[in-house]
Scaffold this motif. Structure first.
Motif, PDB file in Angstrom:
ATOM      1  N   LEU A   1       0.840  -1.292   0.061  1.00 55.92           N
ATOM      2  CA  LEU A   1       0.154   0.141  -0.082  1.00 55.92           C
ATOM      3  C   LEU A   1       0.871   1.333   0.020  1.00 55.92           C
ATOM      4  CD1 LEU A   1      -2.735  -1.098   2.530  1.00 55.92           C
ATOM      5  CD2 LEU A   1      -3.057  -1.049   0.226  1.00 55.92           C
ATOM      6  N   GLY A   2       2.206   1.005  -0.285  1.00 53.74           N
ATOM      7  CA  GLY A   2       3.137   2.274  -0.271  1.00 53.74           C
ATOM      8  C   GLY A   2       3.695   2.768   1.204  1.00 53.74           C
TER       9      GLY A   2
ATOM     10  N   GLY B   1       5.739   1.567   2.928  1.00 54.88           N
ATOM     11  CA  GLY B   1       5.945   0.207   4.042  1.00 54.88           C
ATOM     12  C   GLY B   1       4.812  -0.300   4.713  1.00 54.88           C
ATOM     13  N   ALA B   2       3.572   0.396   4.176  1.00 50.96           N
ATOM     14  CA  ALA B   2       2.353  -0.036   4.711  1.00 50.96           C
ATOM     15  C   ALA B   2       1.918  -1.412   3.600  1.00 50.96           C
ATOM     16  CB  ALA B   2       1.280   0.710   4.711  1.00 50.96           C
ATOM     17  N   ALA B   3       1.177  -2.382   4.189  1.00 51.91           N
ATOM     18  CA  ALA B   3       0.606  -3.304   3.628  1.00 51.91           C
ATOM     19  C   ALA B   3      -0.643  -4.059   3.999  1.00 51.91           C
ATOM     20  CB  ALA B   3       1.839  -4.717   3.532  1.00 51.91           C
ATOM     21  N   ALA B   4      -1.238  -4.541   3.133  1.00 52.25           N
ATOM     22  CA  ALA B   4      -2.630  -5.132   3.536  1.00 52.25           C
ATOM     23  C   ALA B   4      -2.411  -6.644   3.365  1.00 52.25           C
ATOM     24  CB  ALA B   4      -3.782  -4.707   2.536  1.00 52.25           C
ATOM     25  N   GLY B   5      -2.922  -7.191   4.350  1.00 46.23           N
ATOM     26  CA  GLY B   5      -2.882  -8.813   4.089  1.00 46.23           C
ATOM     27  C   GLY B   5      -3.849  -9.337   3.165  1.00 46.23           C
ATOM     28  N   HIS B   6      -3.541 -10.256   2.293  1.00 47.84           N
ATOM     29  CA  HIS B   6      -4.689 -10.690   1.460  1.00 47.84           C
ATOM     30  C   HIS B   6      -4.703 -12.299   1.720  1.00 47.84           C
ATOM     31  CE1 HIS B   6      -4.584 -11.777  -3.396  1.00 47.84           C
ATOM     32  NE2 HIS B   6      -5.723 -11.966  -2.817  1.00 47.84           N
ATOM     33  N   ILE B   7      -6.074 -12.654   1.651  1.00 46.83           N
ATOM     34  CA  ILE B   7      -6.258 -14.185   1.932  1.00 46.83           C
ATOM     35  C   ILE B   7      -7.427 -14.328   1.007  1.00 46.83           C
ATOM     36  CG2 ILE B   7      -7.255 -15.585   3.684  1.00 46.83           C
ATOM     37  CD1 ILE B   7      -6.273 -13.494   5.850  1.00 46.83           C
TER      38      ILE B   7
ATOM     39  N   HIS C   1     -11.572 -13.148  -2.271  1.00 50.72           N
ATOM     40  CA  HIS C   1     -10.258 -12.722  -2.110  1.00 50.72           C
ATOM     41  C   HIS C   1     -10.580 -11.379  -1.389  1.00 50.72           C
ATOM     42  CE1 HIS C   1      -7.330 -14.611  -4.603  1.00 50.72           C
ATOM     43  NE2 HIS C   1      -8.465 -15.064  -5.208  1.00 50.72           N
ATOM     44  N   MET C   2      -9.567 -11.442  -0.278  1.00 47.00           N
ATOM     45  CA  MET C   2      -9.968 -10.457   0.941  1.00 47.00           C
ATOM     46  C   MET C   2      -8.761  -9.647   1.183  1.00 47.00           C
ATOM     47  SD  MET C   2     -10.907 -10.948   4.877  1.00 47.00           S
ATOM     48  CE  MET C   2      -9.314 -11.212   5.555  1.00 47.00           C
ATOM     49  N   LEU C   3      -8.827  -8.261   1.339  1.00 58.72           N
ATOM     50  CA  LEU C   3      -7.770  -7.499   1.608  1.00 58.72           C
ATOM     51  C   LEU C   3      -8.038  -6.917   3.042  1.00 58.72           C
ATOM     52  CD1 LEU C   3      -7.039  -5.554  -1.333  1.00 58.72           C
ATOM     53  CD2 LEU C   3      -5.567  -7.394  -0.757  1.00 58.72           C
TER      54      LEU C   3
END
Length: 133
Positions: free
Chosen positions: A21-22, A24-30, A47-49
């Motif tokens: 997410l830019g 250094g931020a990130a979303a978990g993807h499951i 598909h979930m973020l």
């Protein structure tokens, strides 16, 4: 006329790579694979973020789900949009049918779904209408 159906579903969870997410931020993807039983006899792929915050108990997720099978004996597929938040421990969840996503005998489908988890088992309540296009 709105109808309501209830049943149970099984779910398999498969973590995917994180989504950048830019800064250094990130979303978990499951990915979730589901099998619905009852009046909704179907399988789905979700598909979930998801993201969490620095505040304990605050998070959010969005997801798109494709459900294919039969609903009250009518066959087809449709998409559901998930929007979930956890606000300092208080959850809210909205699952709605994506407009005009129904195919086959589910063309014109609209509605919303509630999910309840009781003792590790997953249950759905699906309130829907099947209009004509």
């Amino acid at each position: 006329m709105e109808r309501q159906v209830k049943g149970e579903f099984e779910v398999k969870r498969s973590p995917q790579g994180a989504c950048d997410l830019g800064d250094g931020a990130a979303a978990g993807h499951i990915r979730f694979d589901k099998h619905f039983n009852g009046p909704l006899d179907a399988t789905s792929v979700v598909h979930m973020l998801a993201v969490g915050t620095e505040v304990e108990g605050s998070a959010a997720y969005v997801a798109i789900e494709r459900i294919a099978g039969s609903l009250d004996g009518r066959s087809g597929a449709f998409f559901m949009q998930h929007n979930g938040t956890l606000d300092r421990g208080t959850p809210s969840l909205s699952l709605t049918v994506v407009p005009d996503s129904g195919t086959g005998e589910l063309r014109g489908l609209s509605g919303r779904m509630a999910i309840d988890i009781v003792d590790g088992r997953h249950f759905y309540t699906f309130s829907y209408e099947l209009g004509s296009d």
